[in-house]
Design an enzyme around this catalytic site. Structure first.
Site, PDB file in Angstrom:
ATOM      1  CE  LYS A  79      -3.817   2.036   2.731  1.00 16.27           C
ATOM      2  NZ  LYS A  79      -4.712   1.664   3.886  1.00 16.27           N
ATOM      3  CB  SER A 155      -6.952   4.371   3.126  1.00 13.52           C
ATOM      4  OG  SER A 155      -6.380   3.534   3.984  1.00 13.52           O
ATOM      5  CB  SER A 179      -8.400   1.790   5.731  1.00 11.33           C
ATOM      6  OG  SER A 179      -8.866   3.023   6.162  1.00 11.33           O
TER       7      SER A 179
END
Length: 475
Positions: A79, A155, A179
């Site tokens: 990520k 996210s 997230s």
């Protein structure tokens, strides 16, 4: 005809170890799929084929010597909110595009040392302060492969998109208020948020930390395989702890006793009702759990989002954005920030030290009510989100000032587990008549991650969901 991405990560690992496929062949397969499909999906910020193939060649050398590391040769994405040495990390922020860290974040280092082949960085919203993945770094948002007109959440939206579309077998994610779990829900995946301290935040540290890294995968076994690699906190971690049972083994096992499970579908928000398919997801899970011999009871939500609690959750995002902006973005570049980040940072800048302490006290009370209300239960069961993945533009449709309110209305079931520190997993349930995914969330007792993972594995084994792939899977 079957494709290599049809195999689970665990099956790919077995194929690598038996030399039925090479790490280079596997990496190239996924690089080709990314090049072909990601322009429509927004899963990646950065892809580095040269780095990936170099890592793959090293993995093949180790495999040839009979060295079997936990993830040896398995492709993965990191990520973009987490530092990768030698590979650009933008934190989803245009002012930081091209920033190349000198060192890996702690967990990234663990994943690399476990032999994974890093293909690139997956898309994330700016500084991770949104449950939709749209920024000024990539041309378009990360979308769910089940409907490219809808967000894959955030996210960890890019990570979920990549795994769901067959661009990665597994992915690294992180979760500060849902997230990992809400992207899993939007993309028909398994997403695990571990107990606080099981996966380290190093080199960062905070007495008030809600975020934690975890895995996104198509199966519980794959998620547990990656989680076991990540679950090695350093001695300097404030909350670090190590489980006394194998998480990877838990991903292949079943609970050793019937569990007491409390469930609800009430959102806890005034005037916000769950989508009928979200309710259906929980009720079908309840029936399956009862059929497996677990003690399952409907309860009221242990706490509700009154005005104080809802404001505190919003303020938490504002403070997070303010800290990121002030520490990472030069003043002369702040006009490049997204409107949402600028709005949050402006609100956070107005907060005093007393405001922050009052926010933390309100969140602690909210979390404490959940702990007390669930004291008699091993597991809590809710929807993961209040409805299906939302259309592009949904969260900003009524103006930037209402984004936090609209985000909470959709992701209202997830933040409390971050505040209490409890482990949580999002599991697929079903696709509705429009082909959109729905899911459930299971939350376990603090530091009882193995029990939670084993229950998730039992539900998967008993057919809670079918692996119904999106159209991109077959392209």
């Amino acid at each position: 005809m079957s494709q290599v991405h049809d195999l689970s990560a665990a099956a790919q690992l077995r194929a690598l170890r038996s030399r039925d496929i090479s790490a280079r062949e596997l990496a190239q397969h996924y690089l080709d799929r990314i090049a072909k499909l990601d322009g429509e999906l927004g899963a990646f910020v950065t892809v580095d084929p040269e780095l990936a193939l170099r890592d793959a060649d090293r993995a093949d050398e180790r495999l040839a010597r009979g060295e079997h590391t936990p993830l040896g040769g398995i492709p993965i994405g990191i990520k973009d909110l987490h530092a990768t040495a030698g590979l650009a990390t933008s934190f989803g922020s245009a002012p930081l595009a091209g920033h190349v860290p000198a060192e890996d974040a702690w967990t990234v280092g663990l994943i690399r040392r476990a032999g994974a082949v890093l293909l690139g960085k997956t898309n994330a919203p700016e500084f991770g302060v949104a449950c939709y993945t749209e920024n000024a770094v990539t041309p378009g948002p990360a979308v769910t492969p089940y409907d490219t007109g809808r967000y894959s959440s955030g996210s960890s939206g890019g990570a979920a998109t990549a795994v769901s579309a067959g661009l990665l077998p597994i992915a690294h994610a992180s979760d500060g208020a849902g997230s990992t779990r809400t992207p899993a829900a939007a993309c028909h995946l398994v997403g695990i948020k571990p107990s606080r301290g099981l996966v380290s935040l190093a080199p960062a540290g905070s007495f008030f930390a809600t975020g934690i890294e975890g895995p996104l995968a198509r199966t519980v076994e794959d998620a547990a395989l990656l989680l076991e690699v990540m679950a090695q906190p350093p001695s300097r971690d404030l909350y670090g702890w190590t489980p006394d049972t194998s998480l990877a083994q838990a991903g292949r096992s079943r609970p050793n006793r019937p569990l007491k499970i409390g469930w609800w579908t009430d959102t806890g928000l005034p005037g916000v009702a769950p989508h009928p398919e979200s309710v259906r997801a929980v009720r079908r899970t309840v029936e399956l759990l009862r059929g497996l011999g677990h003690d399952v009871r409907e309860i009221a939500p242990p706490a509700r989002y009154d005005e104080t609690a809802a404001r505190a959750v919003s303020d938490m995002l504002s403070i997070s954005a303010t800290m990121s902006v002030t520490t990472l973005v030069p003043a002369e570049k702040r006009d490049q920030l997204t409107a949402h980040t600028r709005n949050l940072a402006a609100a956070g800048a107005k907060m005093t030290g007393s405001d922050v302490l009052l926010m933390q006290a309100a969140l602690a009370r909210f979390a404490g009510d959940f702990l007390a209300g669930l004291d008699d239960f091993d597991i809590a069961l809710t929807p993961t989100t209040s409805g299906p993945p939302v259309p592009l533009g949904h969260f900003e449709a009524e103006g930037i000032e209402r984004v936090n309110e609209r985000m909470l209305s959709w992701s209202c079931y997830t933040p409390w587990a971050n505040l209490t520190g409890q482990p949580a997993v999002s599991l697929p349930s079903h696709l509705d008549d429009d082909g959109l995914p729905h899911s459930v969330q299971l939350v376990g007792r603090l530091r009882q991650d193995a029990t939670l993972v084993s229950l998730a594995a039992q539900l998967e084994h008993e057919g809670l969901w079918d692996a119904v792939h999106p159209p991109h899977w077959f392209r």
